[in-house]
Design an enzyme around this catalytic site. Structure first.
Site, PDB file in Angstrom:
ATOM      1  N   GLY A  12      -6.523  -9.291 -22.506  1.00  0.00           N
ATOM      2  CA  GLY A  12      -6.957  -8.441 -23.489  1.00  0.00           C
ATOM      3  C   GLY A  12      -8.462  -8.628 -24.074  1.00  0.00           C
ATOM      4  N   SER A  14     -11.380  -7.799 -23.219  1.00  0.00           N
ATOM      5  CA  SER A  14     -12.589  -6.868 -23.236  1.00  0.00           C
ATOM      6  C   SER A  14     -12.815  -6.376 -24.497  1.00  0.00           C
ATOM      7  CB  SER A  14     -12.031  -5.602 -22.079  1.00  0.00           C
ATOM      8  OG  SER A  14     -11.047  -4.811 -22.610  1.00  0.00           O
ATOM      9  N   SER A  15     -12.216  -6.513 -25.554  1.00  0.00           N
ATOM     10  CA  SER A  15     -12.440  -5.995 -26.928  1.00  0.00           C
ATOM     11  C   SER A  15     -11.833  -6.690 -27.927  1.00  0.00           C
ATOM     12  CB  SER A  15     -12.306  -4.464 -26.991  1.00  0.00           C
ATOM     13  OG  SER A  15     -10.754  -4.242 -26.989  1.00  0.00           O
ATOM     14  N   GLY A  16     -12.207  -6.210 -29.159  1.00  0.00           N
ATOM     15  CA  GLY A  16     -11.556  -6.405 -30.588  1.00  0.00           C
ATOM     16  C   GLY A  16     -11.313  -8.206 -30.548  1.00  0.00           C
ATOM     17  N   ASP A  56      -4.412  -7.051 -14.838  1.00  0.00           N
ATOM     18  CA  ASP A  56      -3.711  -5.842 -15.436  1.00  0.00           C
ATOM     19  C   ASP A  56      -2.354  -6.463 -15.858  1.00  0.00           C
ATOM     20  OD1 ASP A  56      -1.888  -3.745 -16.346  1.00  0.00           O
ATOM     21  OD2 ASP A  56      -2.703  -2.409 -14.745  1.00  0.00           O
ATOM     22  N   TYR A 148       6.200   0.749 -30.988  1.00  0.00           N
ATOM     23  CA  TYR A 148       5.359  -0.426 -31.255  1.00  0.00           C
ATOM     24  C   TYR A 148       6.075  -1.376 -31.923  1.00  0.00           C
ATOM     25  CZ  TYR A 148       1.489  -3.271 -33.109  1.00  0.00           C
ATOM     26  OH  TYR A 148       0.730  -4.249 -33.111  1.00  0.00           O
ATOM     27  N   ALA A 150       9.132  -2.144 -32.266  1.00  0.00           N
ATOM     28  CA  ALA A 150      10.084  -2.610 -31.429  1.00  0.00           C
ATOM     29  C   ALA A 150       9.667  -3.625 -30.448  1.00  0.00           C
ATOM     30  CB  ALA A 150      10.747  -1.613 -30.684  1.00  0.00           C
ATOM     31  N   LYS A 152       6.773  -5.558 -31.071  1.00  0.00           N
ATOM     32  CA  LYS A 152       6.478  -6.668 -31.981  1.00  0.00           C
ATOM     33  C   LYS A 152       7.650  -7.499 -32.674  1.00  0.00           C
ATOM     34  CE  LYS A 152       1.863  -6.144 -30.996  1.00  0.00           C
ATOM     35  NZ  LYS A 152       1.239  -7.235 -29.878  1.00  0.00           N
TER      36      LYS A 152
END
Length: 274
Positions: A12, A14-16, A56, A148, A150, A152
């Site tokens: 992940g 590509s951002s944030g 992916d 979501y 669930a 986490k």
């Protein structure tokens, strides 16, 4: 400060949080691989000296190939940062089970599969760190966040179990529990929520909730660098904590959750949606 140069894979990226972490760790002198589906969003990382991988986490072949490439090139892998994830929001009644399964595929099964792929190499080295990006939402629920939360909660349970399994091999498992972070995440969650439940029996609460998400991220949202620095701290530590709760509202909310009864917590949460 840098203890030693480590080979790090971040999903992940590509951002944030993923992007900020990749940049910070390469500045710290580590060898960093940034993985994401969108290569075009990682050009700036390439320029910063980060090696980029198209991956992916719902595609087994792309994960297998990614790890193979790292091992062939570096001969080792020291840190896996399982950061890829998104928030699927909407009332449980409204969310198709196919979407629920995809939420688990990205947030849990991808994380677990990638962990399976790096562990043989870490065991051989007798060292390594698995850093799982959970959420403060791994400890409490909220309306419209069933799937979501669930995933986490699952990340928390998986990590706690894994930590005990891997102690014998000198491999650390660290959970990061971000609060509200200014990234694409909030916008995507809000958009999902309105798309799924904005015109159903839940529209009244859902619309208020979407507004709350917006306001919360603007008001208390932390920059992703806050999380990146915490990840760096955990990676550089010889004895990292099992959990780090950081960023907008995380410590306060988790403290409230630990002292309040379920019903009182629900009541306070719902009172924010009036």
């Amino acid at each position: 400060k840098i203890m030693e140069k480590k080979v790090v894979l971040i999903t992940g990226a590509s951002s944030g949080i993923g992007k900020e972490t990749a940049k910070l760790l390469v500045e710290n002198g580590h060898i960093v691989y940034g993985a994401a589906r969108r290569l075009d969003k990682m050009n700036d990382l390439k320029e910063a000296g980060i090696k980029i991988l198209e991956m992916d986490v719902t595609n087994d072949e792309s994960m297998v190939q990614g790890i193979q490439k790292i091992i062939e090139t570096e001969k080792r892998i020291d840190v896996l940062v399982n950061n890829a994830g998104y928030g699927s929001f909407g009332a449980l009644e409204d969310v198709p089970i196919s979407e629920a399964k995809y939420q688990f595929d990205v947030n849990i099964f991808g994380l677990a599969r990638l962990t399976q792929l790096v562990l043989p190499h870490m065991r051989k080295q007798q060292s390594g760190k698995i850093v799982n990006i959970s959420s403060m939402g791994g400890k409490f629920g909220e309306p419209h966040g069933a799937w979501y939360h669930a995933t986490k909660f699952a990340v928390e349970g998986l990590s706690d179990s894994l930590r005990m399994e891997l102690k014998q091999f000198n491999i650390d498992v660290v959970i990061i529990e971000p609060g509200a972070i200014k990234s694409e995440w909030g916008g995507i969650a809000k958009e999902n929520l309105l798309k799924v439940s904005g015109n159903t029996a839940y529209k009244n609460l859902a619309t208020k909730h979407a507004t709350l998400i917006d306001e919360t991220y603007k008001r208390v949202g932390s920059e992703p660098i806050v999380i990146a620095k915490t990840i760096a701290k955990a990676i550089n530590s010889n004895n990292p904590k099992t959990r780090y709760a950081v960023g907008g509202g995380a410590k306060l909310l988790l403290f409230m959750r630990s002292i309040l009864s379920d019903k009182l917590f629900d009541k306070i949460f719902l009172s924010q949606l009036t």
